[in-house]
Every structure is written in structure tokens, then in C-alpha cells.
Scaffold this motif. Structure first.
Motif, PDB file in Angstrom:
ATOM      1  N   LEU A  77       0.828  -1.209   0.000  1.00  0.00           N
ATOM      2  CA  LEU A  77       0.000   0.000   0.000  1.00  0.00           C
ATOM      3  C   LEU A  77       0.861   1.256   0.000  1.00  0.00           C
ATOM      4  O   LEU A  77       0.542   2.247  -0.668  1.00  0.00           O
ATOM      5  N   LEU A  78       1.955   1.228   0.736  1.00  0.00           N
ATOM      6  CA  LEU A  78       2.872   2.372   0.736  1.00  0.00           C
ATOM      7  C   LEU A  78       3.484   2.566  -0.640  1.00  0.00           C
ATOM      8  O   LEU A  78       3.615   3.698  -1.118  1.00  0.00           O
ATOM      9  N   ALA A  79       3.838   1.465  -1.305  1.00  0.00           N
ATOM     10  CA  ALA A  79       4.405   1.557  -2.652  1.00  0.00           C
ATOM     11  C   ALA A  79       3.416   2.206  -3.611  1.00  0.00           C
ATOM     12  O   ALA A  79       3.792   3.035  -4.444  1.00  0.00           O
ATOM     13  N   GLY A  80       2.141   1.854  -3.490  1.00  0.00           N
ATOM     14  CA  GLY A  80       1.134   2.463  -4.353  1.00  0.00           C
ATOM     15  C   GLY A  80       1.030   3.958  -4.167  1.00  0.00           C
ATOM     16  O   GLY A  80       0.905   4.721  -5.136  1.00  0.00           O
ATOM     17  N   ALA A  81       1.084   4.418  -2.914  1.00  0.00           N
ATOM     18  CA  ALA A  81       1.009   5.853  -2.637  1.00  0.00           C
ATOM     19  C   ALA A  81       2.212   6.581  -3.215  1.00  0.00           C
ATOM     20  O   ALA A  81       2.082   7.694  -3.744  1.00  0.00           O
ATOM     21  N   ILE A 223      -3.167   6.404   0.919  1.00  0.00           N
ATOM     22  CA  ILE A 223      -3.457   4.973   0.962  1.00  0.00           C
ATOM     23  C   ILE A 223      -4.946   4.744   1.158  1.00  0.00           C
ATOM     24  O   ILE A 223      -5.561   3.893   0.497  1.00  0.00           O
ATOM     25  N   HIS A 224      -5.543   5.526   2.061  1.00  0.00           N
ATOM     26  CA  HIS A 224      -6.984   5.408   2.308  1.00  0.00           C
ATOM     27  C   HIS A 224      -7.780   5.750   1.055  1.00  0.00           C
ATOM     28  O   HIS A 224      -8.803   5.108   0.755  1.00  0.00           O
ATOM     29  N   GLU A 225      -7.318   6.745   0.293  1.00  0.00           N
ATOM     30  CA  GLU A 225      -7.995   7.104  -0.952  1.00  0.00           C
ATOM     31  C   GLU A 225      -7.972   5.934  -1.936  1.00  0.00           C
ATOM     32  O   GLU A 225      -8.960   5.667  -2.628  1.00  0.00           O
ATOM     33  N   THR A 355      -7.417   0.528 -17.388  1.00  0.00           N
ATOM     34  CA  THR A 355      -8.283   1.380 -18.203  1.00  0.00           C
ATOM     35  C   THR A 355      -9.308   2.122 -17.363  1.00  0.00           C
ATOM     36  O   THR A 355      -9.574   3.307 -17.603  1.00  0.00           O
ATOM     37  N   VAL A 356      -9.898   1.469 -16.384  1.00  0.00           N
ATOM     38  CA  VAL A 356     -10.948   2.118 -15.598  1.00  0.00           C
ATOM     39  C   VAL A 356     -10.385   2.979 -14.478  1.00  0.00           C
ATOM     40  O   VAL A 356     -11.133   3.684 -13.797  1.00  0.00           O
ATOM     41  N   THR A 357      -9.070   2.959 -14.291  1.00  0.00           N
ATOM     42  CA  THR A 357      -8.436   3.713 -13.201  1.00  0.00           C
ATOM     43  C   THR A 357      -7.805   4.986 -13.734  1.00  0.00           C
ATOM     44  O   THR A 357      -7.039   4.937 -14.702  1.00  0.00           O
ATOM     45  N   PRO A 358      -8.082   6.134 -13.142  1.00  0.00           N
ATOM     46  CA  PRO A 358      -7.408   7.366 -13.552  1.00  0.00           C
ATOM     47  C   PRO A 358      -5.901   7.252 -13.341  1.00  0.00           C
ATOM     48  O   PRO A 358      -5.433   6.517 -12.468  1.00  0.00           O
ATOM     49  N   GLY A 363      -1.007   3.548  -9.250  1.00  0.00           N
ATOM     50  CA  GLY A 363      -0.141   2.864  -8.300  1.00  0.00           C
ATOM     51  C   GLY A 363      -0.899   2.346  -7.096  1.00  0.00           C
ATOM     52  O   GLY A 363      -0.703   1.206  -6.654  1.00  0.00           O
ATOM     53  N   ARG A 364      -1.797   3.177  -6.551  1.00  0.00           N
ATOM     54  CA  ARG A 364      -2.531   2.763  -5.353  1.00  0.00           C
ATOM     55  C   ARG A 364      -3.525   1.646  -5.642  1.00  0.00           C
ATOM     56  O   ARG A 364      -3.709   0.755  -4.811  1.00  0.00           O
TER      57      ARG A 364
END
Length: 432
Positions: A77-81, A223-225, A355-358, A363-364
Motif C-alpha cells: 500500500l505504501l508503494a502504491g502511494a 493509501i486510504h484514498e 483502463t478504468v483507473t485514472p 499505483g494505489r
């Protein structure tokens, strides 16, 4: 500088040209391939290093593997942020350099005879942690570089090279350790990461990132977002749940399967290796099919049918008996079919998700799905062992294999099943 002031346009620079004609895509592909080879080689080299050079026992070896896998739960999750705020090229280059240095230092220390188990544990954790960041970054990098209607083909190429690395990496690692030594094999893994570093750093095109000129939100808020975005989007929520159901059941299947092959079927080590290796060529075929089938038959029908076939094929394994040629050929066919349709699902799901993700959430979202999906694998492995001990390997394998069908069922009951030949536009969210 981590962020760009330019807004993400959602379209890449390739236009309608073939991806392979663009030098930056080729550099990304070469770098990702080398990185995956280094990662999958090290997954074999480090345990063999512990056993052959440091004389680790079974408990220590299990602990080493757990330490190397722990970053998936701790850092995904940290990596995604982080990936959503930084240039993916920068993160991939830094993680390649870090892994090359860690394994290179381990190789030198091993040659000098001054590497102990605690230091090897630290190397395993460092390589695992940096791999988590690289894997999330390379998944997000493609979206920032190519047109959205080319994501399936781009993912097909990248996932095809990852499949090849999954086949060749462990075999290469084992061969290097046997023919040379564990320290030299570790140095070879470091060389792969160095090659990835050199290739990816040559990517010249500047990425288009979301506008982050305002003061960045705290990491935990970001991360919460990501968690909230996945939970609110029906397609992404279904992908997350289906992935968790599959990974949990598959972990239980593999625990029972690895007990079933030698104990019930009495297969030799060579036969087991041959059977398990059949998944790799199947995955390569699946990557090729993923570049064509969804646009021809529709993404939804490909997702559901491929998942049902790939997961359902394991239901036939408990019916096998003996170690003869027919049994081995049947197992080869099962693993090949599983690899083919499993990879077809992987590539198609990744394209749908991207595709569906902005762009600002790529990453998140990837990290959230990885965290939820892979987070249940230790529990699945424990359940598989418990069932095998209580019910026997044949019954437990059948039960766990039936559980895998929950994944295509979840997709069949969701909007994913109704996706057509063209993928939808990204979901618009406030603040993204």
C-alpha cells in the motif's frame, strides 16, 4: 523532482504505431525482462545460498522465505502511494540499483566467507521490498506511456516476458549454483538488475503525471484514498475480491498438490519438475492470446470463460492414479492449460484495471489489489496443509480446487462479465 505540473491527458505518445517501433517501449520491455529474470533467479539463489553455503536447517530456510515475502504485506500500500506521486522511471531505476547493490554485496561477502544468516535475511528483505516497489511502478508506467487502447498489447508483451522469466529464472539460478557457486549465482542476479537499470534509465520520454502542485496529502490519507476508490468501483472491487478468492484457494491447492504428487502419485523429483514447468509455456501462449481474443470476443466473456477453464482444470487432478506415462502426460496438460488460461485472465484483468483507473490512482489501485489478493496466501497455505493432514491429500486437493471456482463465479455475477470489445473510460473521482 517527484511530480510534474502537467495534467495527465490519459493518452500516450505512441499513437497508432506499433509499440515495438518505439525505442522507449523497447527499453521498458528489456528492463522489465531483465529485472524479472533477476528477481526470479534470486528467489532460488538466496535459499540455496542459505542451505549450501550457510548450512541452514528447514526452520531457518522457511524463515528466510517468509522474510523475503513479508514486504508484500508490509509495503504494497505504501508503494502504491509513492508510485502515484513519483515518476515510475525514477522508482524503477532506484530499485534496480538497490537490488543490484544488495545482491552484489552478498556475493562479495559470500566469497570472503563473512556472510552469516542474519545478513542474508537482511538481503532477502531488501530485495523483496525493492521488488514490491518495482512491480507496482512498472504496472503504472505502461499507462503513462501508451494509448489506453494499446494497453492489452502492451501488457501482453510485458507479461509474456515475466512468464519467460518465471520459467528461466529458477532454472538458471539452480544451474548457476550447481555449476559455479552460490555467491557467483548471487552476483549473476545482481548483473540482471544492473542491466535493467541501464535499459530503463535510457527511457527519454517524460511521463505525464497528475497535477500535484498543491501540497501533497499525507501518505496514510493517500493509501486510504486508494482503498476507498477500489471499494467504491464495482469492477475494481470485483477484481479485488476475485483475486483474493483465487489466491487463497490456489495457495491451498499448491500445498496439497505438492504433497499429492510425491505421496499419492509417487512421482520422482525430475517428473515433478517437468510437470510444474509446463505452466510456463502455457503462460507464454496465454500472453499471446490476450493480445487478440478480448478485442475479438469481448473482454467479459474472455475473462469469465478463461478463469472457469483455467481454475476448473485442477478438478481433474484428484482422479489420477499411479506414476505412469499417462499420468505424467495428463499432469503436463493440466498445468499447461492452467498456465494458458490463467495468464489470459491476468493480462486481461490488468488491462481492465488500468483502463478504468485514472492515471493519478494507478499505483494505489495496483498496490491495493496486490495487498488484498496476495495477503491471504499464507492463510491458504496453512489451510491446505491442515486439510491434507485431516482429510488426506486427494480430498483436500479436490476441495481446494473447487474453491478456486469462486473467482470466475464472482466475475460472472458482476459487470465485468458484460464488458465488450472496447474497454470503458476511467472512473472520474474528485481530486484525481
Amino acid at each position: 523532482m517527484p511530480c510534474s505540473s502537467s495534467a495527465a491527458s490519459g493518452s500516450g505518445p505512441y499513437g497508432r504505431r506499433s509499440l515495438w517501433r518505439d525505442s522507449d517501449f523497447r527499453r521498458l520491455w528489456v528492463g522489465q525482462t531483465a529485472s524479472q529474470l533477476g528477481e526470479h533467479t534470486s528467489l532460488v539463489v538466496l535459499p540455496l545460498f542459505a542451505v549450501l553455503t550457510l548450512h541452514a536447517d528447514a526452520v531457518q530456510l522457511g524463515a528466510l522465505r517468509a522474510v523475503g515475502q513479508a514486504p508484500i504485506l508490509l509495503l504494497s500500500l505504501l508503494a502504491g502511494a509513492w508510485v502515484d506521486r513519483w515518476r515510475t522511471r525514477t522508482l524503477m531505476v532506484l530499485t534496480d540499483a538497490g537490488r543490484a547493490l544488495a545482491l552484489g554485496a552478498a556475493a562479495v561477502a559470500g566469497v570472503l566467507g563473512c556472510l552469516g544468516l542474519p545478513a542474508l535475511f537482511a538481503v532477502a528483505f531488501a530485495v523483496g521490498a525493492l521488488s514490491v516497489f518495482f512491480d507496482v511502478a512498472y504496472q503504472a508506467s505502461l499507462v503513462r506511456l501508451v494509448e489506453r487502447d494499446q494497453l492489452v498489447r502492451g501488457n501482453s508483451a510485458l507479461e509474456g516476458s515475466r512468464s519467460a522469466a518465471q520459467i528461466g529464472g529458477p532454472a538458471l539460478g539452480g544451474t548457476l549454483v550447481s555449476a559455479l557457486s552460490a555467491p557467483v549465482a548471487a552476483a549473476s542476479s545482481a548483473v540482471f538488475f544492473a542491466l535493467s537499470f541501464l535499459s530503463i534509465r535510457r527511457i527519454a520520454r517524460r511521463e505525464s503525471l497528475p497535477d500535484c502542485s498543491a501540497r501533497p496529502a499525507r501518505v496514510w490519507r493517500r493509501i486510504h484514498e486508494g482503498l476507498r476508490f477500489v471499494a467504491r468501483d464495482t469492477s475494481l472491487r470485483t477484481v479485488c475480491l476475485a483475486s483474493a478468492a483465487f489466491q487463497f484457494s490456489f495457495a491451498a491447492v499448491m500445498t496439497a498438490y505438492l504433497l499429492f504428487l510425491p505421496r499419492e502419485l509417487h512421482l520422482s523429483g525430475t517428473a515433478m519438475g517437468l510437470v510444474l514447468a509446463a505452466t510456463g509455456p502455457g503462460a507464454l501462449l496465454g500472453s499471446l492470446l490476450a493480445a487478440r481474443l478480448p478485442s475479438r470476443f469481448g473482454h467479459g466473456i474472455v475473462l469469465v470463460s478463461a478463469a472457469a477453464i483455467g481454475d476448473g482444470v485442477f478438478l481433474s487432478v484428484p482422479a489420477l492414479h499411479g506414476s505412469g506415462a499417462v499420468t505424467v502426460l495428463a499432469l503436463l496438460a493440466v498445468n499447461f492449460v492452467f498456465g494458458t488460461f490463467g495468464q489470459l485472465v491476468n493480462v486481461t484483468v490488468m488491462a481492465v484495471r488500468q483502463t478504468v483507473t485514472p492515471n493519478g490512482m494507478q499505483g494505489r489501485v495496483a498496490a491495493t489489489i496486490n495487498f488484498v489478493g496476495l495477503g491471504l496466501t499464507p492463510l491458504g497455505s496453512l489451510l491446505g496443509g491442515l486439510l491434507a493432514e485431516t482429510w488426506g491429500t486427494r480430498t483436500s486437493l479436490l476441495t481446494a480446487a473447487a474453491g478456486m471456482l469462486l473467482s470466475p463465479l464472482l466475475m460472472a455475477l458482476s459487470p465485468l462479465a458484460r464488458l465488450g470489445r472496447t474497454l470503458p473510460s476511467p472512473t472520474v473521482t474528485a481530486g484525481q
